[in-house]
Enzyme design. Structure first.
Site, PDB file in Angstrom:
ATOM      1  N   GLU A  37       7.987  19.315 -24.769  1.00 32.21           N
ATOM      2  CA  GLU A  37       7.412  19.788 -23.498  1.00 32.21           C
ATOM      3  C   GLU A  37       8.116  21.063 -23.032  1.00 32.21           C
ATOM      4  O   GLU A  37       7.480  21.952 -22.451  1.00 32.21           O
ATOM      5  CB  GLU A  37       7.513  18.714 -22.405  1.00 32.21           C
ATOM      6  CG  GLU A  37       6.886  17.364 -22.757  1.00 32.21           C
ATOM      7  CD  GLU A  37       5.358  17.353 -22.760  1.00 32.21           C
ATOM      8  OE1 GLU A  37       4.731  18.344 -22.340  1.00 32.21           O
ATOM      9  OE2 GLU A  37       4.786  16.336 -23.211  1.00 32.21           O
ATOM     10  N   GLU A  84      -5.630  17.421 -10.751  1.00 32.43           N
ATOM     11  CA  GLU A  84      -6.076  17.870 -12.056  1.00 32.43           C
ATOM     12  C   GLU A  84      -7.517  18.341 -12.066  1.00 32.43           C
ATOM     13  O   GLU A  84      -8.330  17.869 -12.846  1.00 32.43           O
ATOM     14  CB  GLU A  84      -5.898  16.733 -13.080  1.00 32.43           C
ATOM     15  CG  GLU A  84      -5.815  17.212 -14.506  1.00 32.43           C
ATOM     16  CD  GLU A  84      -5.125  16.203 -15.418  1.00 32.43           C
ATOM     17  OE1 GLU A  84      -5.404  15.012 -15.314  1.00 32.43           O
ATOM     18  OE2 GLU A  84      -4.308  16.641 -16.238  1.00 32.43           O
ATOM     19  N   ARG A  87      -4.024  22.569 -13.394  1.00 28.66           N
ATOM     20  CA  ARG A  87      -3.128  21.594 -13.989  1.00 28.66           C
ATOM     21  C   ARG A  87      -3.435  21.344 -15.466  1.00 28.66           C
ATOM     22  O   ARG A  87      -2.576  20.938 -16.233  1.00 28.66           O
ATOM     23  CB  ARG A  87      -3.204  20.282 -13.194  1.00 28.66           C
ATOM     24  CG  ARG A  87      -2.118  19.293 -13.542  1.00 28.66           C
ATOM     25  CD  ARG A  87      -2.055  18.159 -12.518  1.00 28.66           C
ATOM     26  NE  ARG A  87      -1.063  17.185 -12.929  1.00 28.66           N
ATOM     27  CZ  ARG A  87      -0.489  16.310 -12.110  1.00 28.66           C
ATOM     28  NH1 ARG A  87      -0.795  16.282 -10.848  1.00 28.66           N
ATOM     29  NH2 ARG A  87       0.401  15.453 -12.572  1.00 28.66           N
ATOM     30  N   HIS A 110       6.045  11.568 -28.855  1.00 30.11           N
ATOM     31  CA  HIS A 110       5.108  12.410 -28.109  1.00 30.11           C
ATOM     32  C   HIS A 110       5.477  13.887 -28.271  1.00 30.11           C
ATOM     33  O   HIS A 110       4.615  14.727 -28.535  1.00 30.11           O
ATOM     34  CB  HIS A 110       5.083  12.006 -26.639  1.00 30.11           C
ATOM     35  CG  HIS A 110       4.164  12.839 -25.794  1.00 30.11           C
ATOM     36  ND1 HIS A 110       2.802  12.819 -25.951  1.00 30.11           N
ATOM     37  CD2 HIS A 110       4.415  13.734 -24.816  1.00 30.11           C
ATOM     38  CE1 HIS A 110       2.248  13.663 -25.094  1.00 30.11           C
ATOM     39  NE2 HIS A 110       3.214  14.242 -24.390  1.00 30.11           N
ATOM     40  N   ARG A 149       0.814  -1.228   0.000  1.00 32.89           N
ATOM     41  CA  ARG A 149       0.000   0.000   0.000  1.00 32.89           C
ATOM     42  C   ARG A 149       0.841   1.269   0.000  1.00 32.89           C
ATOM     43  O   ARG A 149       0.393   2.333   0.407  1.00 32.89           O
ATOM     44  CB  ARG A 149      -0.940   0.056   1.213  1.00 32.89           C
ATOM     45  CG  ARG A 149      -2.018  -0.988   1.180  1.00 32.89           C
ATOM     46  CD  ARG A 149      -3.232  -0.517   1.959  1.00 32.89           C
ATOM     47  NE  ARG A 149      -4.203  -1.581   2.010  1.00 32.89           N
ATOM     48  CZ  ARG A 149      -4.187  -2.542   2.928  1.00 32.89           C
ATOM     49  NH1 ARG A 149      -3.265  -2.548   3.878  1.00 32.89           N
ATOM     50  NH2 ARG A 149      -5.091  -3.477   2.897  1.00 32.89           N
ATOM     51  N   LYS A 153       6.384  22.929 -13.568  1.00 39.63           N
ATOM     52  CA  LYS A 153       5.464  21.800 -13.415  1.00 39.63           C
ATOM     53  C   LYS A 153       5.138  21.578 -11.947  1.00 39.63           C
ATOM     54  O   LYS A 153       3.979  21.399 -11.567  1.00 39.63           O
ATOM     55  CB  LYS A 153       6.074  20.538 -14.019  1.00 39.63           C
ATOM     56  CG  LYS A 153       5.251  19.296 -13.705  1.00 39.63           C
ATOM     57  CD  LYS A 153       4.812  18.533 -14.882  1.00 39.63           C
ATOM     58  CE  LYS A 153       3.788  17.482 -14.478  1.00 39.63           C
ATOM     59  NZ  LYS A 153       3.859  16.277 -15.273  1.00 39.63           N
ATOM     60  N   LYS A 212       2.023  11.324 -11.202  1.00 38.78           N
ATOM     61  CA  LYS A 212       1.191  10.385 -11.970  1.00 38.78           C
ATOM     62  C   LYS A 212       1.962   9.073 -12.142  1.00 38.78           C
ATOM     63  O   LYS A 212       3.105   9.086 -12.580  1.00 38.78           O
ATOM     64  CB  LYS A 212       0.856  10.951 -13.345  1.00 38.78           C
ATOM     65  CG  LYS A 212      -0.255  11.988 -13.308  1.00 38.78           C
ATOM     66  CD  LYS A 212      -0.713  12.329 -14.722  1.00 38.78           C
ATOM     67  CE  LYS A 212      -1.802  13.386 -14.707  1.00 38.78           C
ATOM     68  NZ  LYS A 212      -2.209  13.782 -16.062  1.00 38.78           N
ATOM     69  N   HIS A 232      -1.935  19.336 -26.318  1.00 42.69           N
ATOM     70  CA  HIS A 232      -2.101  17.886 -26.152  1.00 42.69           C
ATOM     71  C   HIS A 232      -3.416  17.338 -26.691  1.00 42.69           C
ATOM     72  O   HIS A 232      -3.484  16.166 -27.048  1.00 42.69           O
ATOM     73  CB  HIS A 232      -1.948  17.496 -24.685  1.00 42.69           C
ATOM     74  CG  HIS A 232      -0.509  17.407 -24.233  1.00 42.69           C
ATOM     75  ND1 HIS A 232       0.341  18.484 -24.272  1.00 42.69           N
ATOM     76  CD2 HIS A 232       0.224  16.372 -23.765  1.00 42.69           C
ATOM     77  CE1 HIS A 232       1.529  18.116 -23.823  1.00 42.69           C
ATOM     78  NE2 HIS A 232       1.488  16.839 -23.511  1.00 42.69           N
ATOM     79  N   ASN A 243      -1.752  20.707 -20.487  1.00 45.94           N
ATOM     80  CA  ASN A 243      -2.199  19.987 -21.685  1.00 45.94           C
ATOM     81  C   ASN A 243      -2.179  20.852 -22.931  1.00 45.94           C
ATOM     82  O   ASN A 243      -2.733  20.461 -23.964  1.00 45.94           O
ATOM     83  CB  ASN A 243      -3.607  19.437 -21.477  1.00 45.94           C
ATOM     84  CG  ASN A 243      -3.580  18.183 -20.639  1.00 45.94           C
ATOM     85  OD1 ASN A 243      -2.725  17.324 -20.832  1.00 45.94           O
ATOM     86  ND2 ASN A 243      -4.487  18.077 -19.701  1.00 45.94           N
ATOM     87  N   HIS A 289      -2.872  14.174 -28.936  1.00 45.09           N
ATOM     88  CA  HIS A 289      -3.367  12.819 -28.675  1.00 45.09           C
ATOM     89  C   HIS A 289      -4.010  12.222 -29.924  1.00 45.09           C
ATOM     90  O   HIS A 289      -3.884  11.023 -30.191  1.00 45.09           O
ATOM     91  CB  HIS A 289      -4.359  12.822 -27.506  1.00 45.09           C
ATOM     92  CG  HIS A 289      -3.678  13.095 -26.184  1.00 45.09           C
ATOM     93  ND1 HIS A 289      -4.312  13.705 -25.130  1.00 45.09           N
ATOM     94  CD2 HIS A 289      -2.402  12.865 -25.781  1.00 45.09           C
ATOM     95  CE1 HIS A 289      -3.453  13.828 -24.114  1.00 45.09           C
ATOM     96  NE2 HIS A 289      -2.287  13.329 -24.495  1.00 45.09           N
TER      97      HIS A 289
END
Ligand code: ADP
Ligand code: ZN
Length: 363
Positions: free
Chosen positions: A187, A239, A243, A267, A123, A229, A145, A250, A247, A254
Site C-alpha cells: 500500500e 466512495e 476515493r 494482500h 448504535r 489516505k 470502513k 486492486h 484502488n 482481488h
C-alpha cells in the site's frame, strides 16, 4: 412537493490521526481529557496482547476503573459475525454507556471487527484506533470502513464509521513480523504511484530487509501515507469518486487473491503484482509510466504467480469485482506518476494483455 435533504457526510479524520514513536503518554493524556475513566472496552489482537500486556496495554487500560478485554485471534477468520456477536455480548453485559470508549489495538482484522462493534453497540460508541501493523497504520485504520466477512464474500457486512481518533505508535512495528512489514509496503508503494513519488525515493533509501528500527524517515513516511489516505477520504467519505483511486492495482489484486485463495495470499503482494498490470494497462492506453518505479521493489516480493486460469478467465473474474460499471471493467490507471484516475475499459483485450504482463513478470 418532495424536498431532498442535504446530508452532511463530510469526514474529519485528518485532524485526529496522530503518528509518532512511543506516544503512550500522549494517548493517556487524550483519554484522560476526553472520557470519564470508568469503563472502556479494549478489543485487542491476541498476539499484540501477548507482547504488550505488561507494558503499553497495562499503562493504557490502567487508566480505567473497569477495563473490559476482548481478544481477537489472528487471521481473517476472526472477521466473522460469530466473533462480532460474542464481543457485542461481552460489551453489553458490562453495562457500557454511549459515552464508553471502544479502544481497538491491532492490525486490519482487529480494526475492521472492533470498528464494527463500536459502530453497532448502542448504535455507536466512541471509537479509538491504535493500529499496530504497517497495513493498518497506512491504510485500514484511516477512512472509517468497518465490518466483517460473510460466507458469500469478503467485507460484505459493515458500515462507514468515523473513529474519534487514530493513534499510530510506530514502536509497534518493532515486533511486527517482516512479512507483515512487506505486506504493508504494497500500500505504501501504491501511495507513491498515485500521489507522491517522494514516497518511492524515501522507500529506496530505507533498510527494508533488516528488522524494523525507528528512524525519522519511517515516521515521516507513515505519516505521509496516512495523510494522503485521510485527505482523499475527507473529500469522498462514501466512495463515490475520488476515493476510487485508492484502488490502484486492486482490481487485478482481488482476482489474484481469489485464485490463490485468500489464506495463501498476502494482500500487499497481490496489490504489488496488480500494480504491474495497472501500469501496463496505462501504457497500453497511451500513457508513459516507467515500470522501474515498481521494479525497484521487485526483490521484496519474490513469490510467483502461476494461475490455472487462462487470460480470458482471469479477465472474466474481474467482471465479478464490485468495481464493474455498465459491463466495462472499472480500473484505476496512471496518466503520469502521481496522477491517477478511474476509467472503464470495454476493450477486454487490453486487460488480457495486462494479465499476460503480470504472469510473465511473476512466472
Ligand atoms: P493486517 O493488519 O495486515 O490487515 P492482521 O490484522 O491479520 O492483518 O495482522 C497481521 C498479523 O500481524 C497478525 O498475525 C497479527 O496478530 C500480527 N500483528 C499485528 N500487529 C503486530 C505487532 N505490532 N507485533 C506483532 N504482531 C502483530
Ligand atoms: Zn489494499
Amino acid at each position: 412537493m418532495f424536498n431532498s435533504i442535504q446530508l452532511n457526510t463530510s469526514y474529519t479524520s485528518q485532524h485526529h490521526v496522530h503518528v509518532g514513536y512511543e506516544i503512550g503518554n500522549k494517548i493517556a493524556e487524550y483519554l484522560s481529557a476526553t472520557f470519564t475513566l470508568k469503563k472502556a472496552v479494549f478489543i485487542v489482537d491476541e498476539n499484540v496482547h501477548r507482547l504488550y500486556k505488561d507494558t503499553f496495554i497495562k499503562d493504557i487500560s490502567g487508566l480505567f476503573d473497569e477495563p473490559v478485554f476482548c481478544l481477537v485471534p489472528e487471521g481473517e477468520q476472526s472477521k466473522s459475525l460469530a466473533l462480532f456477536s460474542e464481543i457485542i455480548a461481552k460489551t453489553l453485559e458490562a453495562k457500557v454507556e454511549r459515552i464508553t470508549p471502544v479502544i481497538v489495538i491491532g492490525g486490519g482484522v482487529t480494526g475492521d471487527l472492533g470498528g464494527y462493534v463500536a459502530a453497532s453497540a448502542l448504535r455507536g460508541m466512541p471509537l479509538i484506533h491504535i493500529p499496530t501493523s504497517l497495513l493498518a497504520m497506512v491504510d485500514s485504520s484511516v477512512g472509517g470502513k468497518t465490518g466483517v466477512n460473510h460466507s458469500v464474500g469478503k467485507n460484505l457486512i459493515g458500515s462507514f464509521y468515523e473513529p474519534k481518533a487514530v493513534f499510530t505508535d510506530i514502536k509497534f512495528l518493532e515486533t511486527l513480523p517482516q512479512k507483515e512489514i512487506i505486506n504493508g509496503l504494497g500500500e505504501v508503494i501504491k501511495y507513491g504511484m498515485i500521489k507522491d513519488e517522494n514516497i518511492l525515493t524515501t522507500l529506496k533509501s530505507l533498510p527494508l530487509f533488516e528488522p524494523f528500527s525507528y528512524s525519522k524517515e519511517w515516521e515521516q513516511l507513515i505519516g505521509t501515507c496516512a495523510r494522503i489516505k485521510s485527505d482523499i477520504v475527507t473529500k469522498d467519505f462514501k466512495e463515490s469518486g475520488l476515493r476510487e483511486i485508492l484502488n490502484f492495482g486492486h482490481t487485478f489484486a482481488h482476482v489474484i487473491e481469489r485464485v490463490r485463495g485468500y489464506e495463501n495470499s498476502s494482500h500487499g503482494e497481490a496489490v504489488y503484482m496488480g500494480m504491474w498490470g495497472a501500469v501496463k494497462l496505462s501504457n497500453l492506453l497511451g500513457f508513459n509510466i516507467d515500470i522501474a518505479n515498481l521494479s525497484a521493489f521487485r526483490t521484496l516480493y519474490d513469490s510467483s504467480f502461476h494461475p490455472q486460469e487462462s487470460l480470458e478467465e482471469l479477465t472474466n473474474l474481474m467482471l465479478h469485482d464490485k468495481k464493474v460499471k455498465d459491463g466495462s471493467i472499472r480500473v484505476i490507471i496512471l496518466e503520469e506518476l502521481g496522477k491517477a484516475r478511474a476509467t472503464g475499459i470495454t476493450d477486454l483485450s487490453l486487460i488480457r494483455e495486462s494479465w499476460n504482463y503480470i504472469i510473465q513478470e511473476f512466472e
